[in-house]
Write a protein that holds these residues in place. Sequence first.
Motif, PDB file in Angstrom:
ATOM      1  N   VAL A 879      19.873  10.339   9.298  1.00  0.00           N
ATOM      2  CA  VAL A 879      19.086  11.489   8.803  1.00  0.00           C
ATOM      3  C   VAL A 879      18.571  12.242  10.020  1.00  0.00           C
ATOM      4  O   VAL A 879      17.912  11.653  10.893  1.00  0.00           O
ATOM      5  CB  VAL A 879      17.919  11.004   7.926  1.00  0.00           C
ATOM      6  CG1 VAL A 879      17.080  12.207   7.473  1.00  0.00           C
ATOM      7  CG2 VAL A 879      18.424  10.224   6.731  1.00  0.00           C
ATOM      8  N   VAL A 882      14.163  16.149   7.527  1.00  0.00           N
ATOM      9  CA  VAL A 882      13.809  16.165   6.104  1.00  0.00           C
ATOM     10  C   VAL A 882      12.653  17.170   5.931  1.00  0.00           C
ATOM     11  O   VAL A 882      11.679  17.140   6.685  1.00  0.00           O
ATOM     12  CB  VAL A 882      13.355  14.775   5.618  1.00  0.00           C
ATOM     13  CG1 VAL A 882      12.955  14.836   4.136  1.00  0.00           C
ATOM     14  CG2 VAL A 882      14.450  13.753   5.828  1.00  0.00           C
ATOM     15  N   THR A 886      14.916  20.161   1.663  1.00  0.00           N
ATOM     16  CA  THR A 886      16.219  19.957   2.342  1.00  0.00           C
ATOM     17  C   THR A 886      16.224  18.614   3.055  1.00  0.00           C
ATOM     18  O   THR A 886      15.177  18.061   3.414  1.00  0.00           O
ATOM     19  CB  THR A 886      16.464  21.066   3.364  1.00  0.00           C
ATOM     20  OG1 THR A 886      15.474  21.006   4.384  1.00  0.00           O
ATOM     21  CG2 THR A 886      16.496  22.439   2.702  1.00  0.00           C
ATOM     22  N   VAL A 887      17.442  18.162   3.233  1.00  0.00           N
ATOM     23  CA  VAL A 887      17.710  16.940   4.046  1.00  0.00           C
ATOM     24  C   VAL A 887      18.883  17.272   4.962  1.00  0.00           C
ATOM     25  O   VAL A 887      19.950  17.693   4.483  1.00  0.00           O
ATOM     26  CB  VAL A 887      18.031  15.709   3.180  1.00  0.00           C
ATOM     27  CG1 VAL A 887      18.455  14.553   4.060  1.00  0.00           C
ATOM     28  CG2 VAL A 887      16.824  15.348   2.317  1.00  0.00           C
ATOM     29  N   THR A 931      23.173  20.348   6.243  1.00  0.00           N
ATOM     30  CA  THR A 931      21.854  20.347   5.590  1.00  0.00           C
ATOM     31  C   THR A 931      22.038  20.534   4.097  1.00  0.00           C
ATOM     32  O   THR A 931      22.657  21.522   3.639  1.00  0.00           O
ATOM     33  CB  THR A 931      20.962  21.470   6.139  1.00  0.00           C
ATOM     34  OG1 THR A 931      20.797  21.276   7.543  1.00  0.00           O
ATOM     35  CG2 THR A 931      19.604  21.485   5.456  1.00  0.00           C
ATOM     36  N   ILE A 963      16.553   8.440   0.785  1.00  0.00           N
ATOM     37  CA  ILE A 963      15.786   9.402   1.580  1.00  0.00           C
ATOM     38  C   ILE A 963      14.751  10.066   0.665  1.00  0.00           C
ATOM     39  O   ILE A 963      15.098  10.576  -0.419  1.00  0.00           O
ATOM     40  CB  ILE A 963      16.716  10.456   2.185  1.00  0.00           C
ATOM     41  CG1 ILE A 963      17.809   9.785   3.058  1.00  0.00           C
ATOM     42  CG2 ILE A 963      15.924  11.440   3.032  1.00  0.00           C
ATOM     43  CD1 ILE A 963      18.867  10.759   3.520  1.00  0.00           C
ATOM     44  N   VAL A 965      12.515  13.108  -0.133  1.00  0.00           N
ATOM     45  CA  VAL A 965      12.541  14.539   0.185  1.00  0.00           C
ATOM     46  C   VAL A 965      11.092  15.003   0.356  1.00  0.00           C
ATOM     47  O   VAL A 965      10.454  15.472  -0.589  1.00  0.00           O
ATOM     48  CB  VAL A 965      13.280  15.335  -0.900  1.00  0.00           C
ATOM     49  CG1 VAL A 965      13.368  16.802  -0.484  1.00  0.00           C
ATOM     50  CG2 VAL A 965      14.644  14.766  -1.162  1.00  0.00           C
TER      51      VAL A 965
END
Length: 1304
Positions: A879, A882, A886-887, A931, A963, A965
């Motif tokens: 990653v 974040v 969006t990630v 992204t 993940i 957000v």
Amino acid sequence: MPEPTKKDETANAQPEESIAPESNGVLPLPEISLQISPPPEAVAEAEPVETEGKEPDPVEPVPVEVVVAKEPEPVENGSTDPEPVAVGVKEQVEPEVKEEAPCSPPPPALSQSAPPRPAEMEKAEPVIVVTTPPPPPPADKDDDAAASTPSPTPPAEDAYSLKKLSIELPHDSVPLSAMGRKDSVWSLGEGQLPEDLDKPIDTPPLSTLLIEKPQGGSITVGGDITFVAKVEAKDLLRKPTIKWFKGKWMDLASKTGKHLQLKETFDRFTKIHTFEMHIIKAKDNYAGNYRCEVTYKDKFDSCAFDLEVKEVEQGSQNVDIRSAFKRSEGQEDAGELDFSGLLKHREPKQEEAPDVDVWEILKSARPDEYEKIAFNYGITDLRGLLKRLKKTKKEEKKSEAFAKKLDPAYQVDKGGKIRFVVELADPTVELKWYKNGQEIRPTPNQRKYIFEHKGTQRIMIINNCVLNDDAAYSVSAGDEKCTTELFVKELPVKIVKDIEAVKTTVNERIELECEVSEEGAQVKWMKNGVEVPTGVRSRYRVKSEGTKHWLIIDDASKDDTGTYSLMATGGTTEARVQVDLKPLKILQDLQNVTVMLGQPLKLHCEINPGNVPGRWYRNGQLIQPNDRINILHRAKNHRLEIESSSIHDSGDYTFVPEGYTQSLCAKVHIIDPPKVHLDSLNVPDNTVVIVAGTKLRLEIPISGEPAPRVVWMKGERVILDSGNRVRAETFADQTCFTIEVTEREDTGNYKIVLQNEAGEDTGSVRVKVVDIPDPPEAPLVPAVGGDWCSMTWDPPHYDGGSPILGYFIERKKKQSSRWMRLNFDLNKEATFEPKKMIEGVPYEVRVFAVNAIGVSKPSEPSKAFVPLAVTSEPTMLVVDDVTDTTVTMKWRPPETIGAAGLDGYLVEYCVEGTDDWIGANKGLTEKTKYTITGLPPESKILVRVRAINAAGASTPRTLQHSILVKEVIEPPKIRIPRHLKQTYIRRVGEAVNLVVPFMGKPRPKVSWLKEGNAIDPTHVSIRNTECDSIIFIRKADRNHSGKYEMNVKVENHEDTAIIDIQIVDLPGPPQYVKIEEVWGENVALDWTPPKDNGNAPITGYTIQKADKKTMEWYTCVEHYHRTCITISELVVGNEYYFRIYSENMCGLSECATQTKDSALIVKEGMNLKNPEYIDHDFKEPPKFTQPLINTFAIAGYNATLNCSVRANPRPKVIWMKNKIAIIDDPRYRMFSNQGVCSLEIRKPNPYDGGTYSCKAINDLGDAQVECKLEVKGGFTFYELMQRGVPLHLIDKYMNEAKNVEAEK
């Protein structure tokens, strides 16, 4: 005394009645030779030919007027030779002396010699010559060793050679020397038969090379002779090759020297080669037969000649023994020692007779004195002297027991008696007689041996001598013995009654009778010159009663016709036997017969006489009886019966009575219906399987008599014998069906039809033609992998008449023409999976079908395909950022991409708790960072990434955890690069570009300060990004130097870093340079550092000098750190200026500071004051730094004692044993090197044991060390005496040894 003739040499010898005692043997009687002599002038030119190795004695000539020789003619093969013709004599001729050795080979035939010319033969008158052979010489092996080699008598080369014919003498006049010859009755070795004397003789071809041949000659011992051979060279292109031989094989080319010389000359005018052989100072062993051979290419010529060497008659008292037995020195043949030549008499030399008779001295001396006598009188050949002396003594030795010994040999007729007489010197000596080494003892009942005594005579009489009495006899008297040989001659058996001729018919009895002169005589029956076999199974029987002998033939045949003879030792008789046949009558002739095959066959005939056997023939071939054929003969009837007739029995039969020319004939005819023998094919159901393309040949046996007509058919089509590819042929016992090259269409049934007058037969044969299958269809490739593919195909439409066993698969690269087989074992299925292909390379595949016949042609290749593989999964998926919606993810490319390449990446995500993966990017992204947008805040998602290429999508790389957000605050942190943690140095004018990374979320705020003040953006440019800050100075100046402070702040969090920047430049020159002092060739300089160091420390100075005259500057010293220096090695008389550059890390200053004044180097006087030193005194008295050590030594092995001494001056070293100095003793060796002193004792003995001392002496004093040496392994008193040890020392040593033993 002559050597007695051996027993096997006197088998046919004649008796000798009386022998003179004083003759020492048998006197040879004259031998009459008949010679046909040429005219006198031809005789004068001819050389006498002598036998090799013999010397003639002079004989008085015997005049002969008329000789008439009439003797019983020898009979050979039943023919009687005419009597010799008496010849008149007109002149007397010197008798020719000739001796024939008993063991010599017979001379060559007369046909080898040239006959006289016919015109001269008419004028030639025959001459009778009486030759008297001399008595045989003594057998002296030592003297005649060289002359004992036999050589063949050479053929006479002269056209006027004598023709000699020896005639048998009466029995009482045959010399003993001729008893051993097989030609004692007729000697025809060099002449012709009497009846051939008047016949013309064929002239052999003349010599092809030699125009003059060497002639035999005679010389005395020590004389010279030359033999000459000439060859005409008109027709020769090069010199011919000549060889001289003695005897059969001895090549004289290797024997040349003092006594033999070979010479060759060539006359250019006459074109004649002359070859000479010179014999110089001949010896007696040079006598013999010689041969000259001339060769040129394929031509060959030879000539034989004799050399006779005569001795000079003189007594041994005239020989100078001292000169005869001296070896020759310094001559050409100094190495040749011919003892036999030395023992012969020499020519009388023109020297005075020796004053001393050495022979008498040697005869009276003891054997141990021979060498001394030979030395005193200069005799060097002692071995030859002893041989001669031994022989002389043997001749002079007289018998002490016998006054008269036995003669060497005696001869008696069979049935006669013989007396052996000896005279004894002492009648009381006991006498014994021996036969072949066995003692003869008298027996009272036998009168075979009779012993008589008459005074001193002792006589042994042998009565009724038989062949068994032919032996060696000896008589011994005390220690002495004398020997003799008795030869018993068997008298010839004569024919008293001859055989009578016989004429009879076959089957009759024949008796041949003959009577001889002696009972029990051994005779031979001969038929046509061949001895008649008289074995157990022979047809001939031999019978004898008394003097009568019979040869009996019970059942005579025509083969018994011939000339029969009986041979006895004294004659031969013969008679003719004629056996005729009786007349033949045919009572019943043979009849022609016709028989069915397998039926019995019988043939019958009758002839008279009935006891005549006969032979049966079929078509000229002899018929032998066996299990099937029976041949009968009973009286007049002759039958031939065959139990079961066969085809081979037909033909023409003939019966031939034995011994008659008439024959009986008949014809036999065998009839047999036709038949086809298909069993010989050995195939099931008469089916023949053949491979297409090969030749088919069916040979089917048929039978039938007469031979049937054969027809081959396929369906309704008749196969002719004239076809090219398919034809049918018929032979006597078989029919042959041939297809040269079989095809698939030849498959089918073939019919055979046989017809003859006895019937009809048919047969059927099936031919099956098999072939390789058709090729399969082109294969399909439904699936392809990275290095494999899968392929399928359909079987061929035609299997070639044999089931498909499997398939072979091949592949190749599309650009290549080379196919590679993929399987070596048949693939049973119609699918296959090739492997190990190269990814990205286009391939094609094909298939072969295989049956029992072979491999089909290949199928069409498949469509080209390329093996491709998907890439491996992406790596290091993490990653990156974040936010609330969006990630951002980033990753690295796959480790393995493959030949298909990489088209892009597919990013997918799914909300935690669901399995629905949603593509984040519609199209493929080529970047490794993406992204994901539009995400619900505070939701948890899972993310995965796939790599996509032409082969498909790879395995996904999935993040291991979910993940959230939601944006996260990250404290800022500056990551100063390593090179910025120290002072950052740059030169003036260079660009400065510094990148300082940092971290922090959300995006931090960045600020810069210089020395606590804000930075002027016109001089320094600063640019900030999300992750780093860049400070840029396009052209640095010294004002840009200083400490720069960077501050990064995120909300309430901040981080600070300081970067030290230093801008440097070239330094200025030194401030002041002056000359402090000048002396000699040296100048001392001093200066002050520069005001401006260029913002960097001064690292050194560079000093240069220049002559005032030239002002050319030369560097004296570089990188000098101090501010003062002395310049030396200046040239006297020159005036110098000096200048100095300062130096820092940037380099030398742009200018230098020069001295205002110059330095003049003036030549001045220099006073050197030497310092005073006190010399050290190195003198010291001797002192041993390494003493001697007690040592044990082994007797007989060297021992060494070592020590080291230090002294100054060098000391004198003295070695002592038991306090006695060792001086000039060869058993000791002393060494001294660099203070190390060594004493070596060579092979010591126990006497050498004791106390050894080493003493060193110089002017300051002396020193001494010592040790003990013990030698193990003692010596005896005798050994010490041999070594030369004095007696008092030996006594002392022995006492010490005893004391040591006592202490032990």
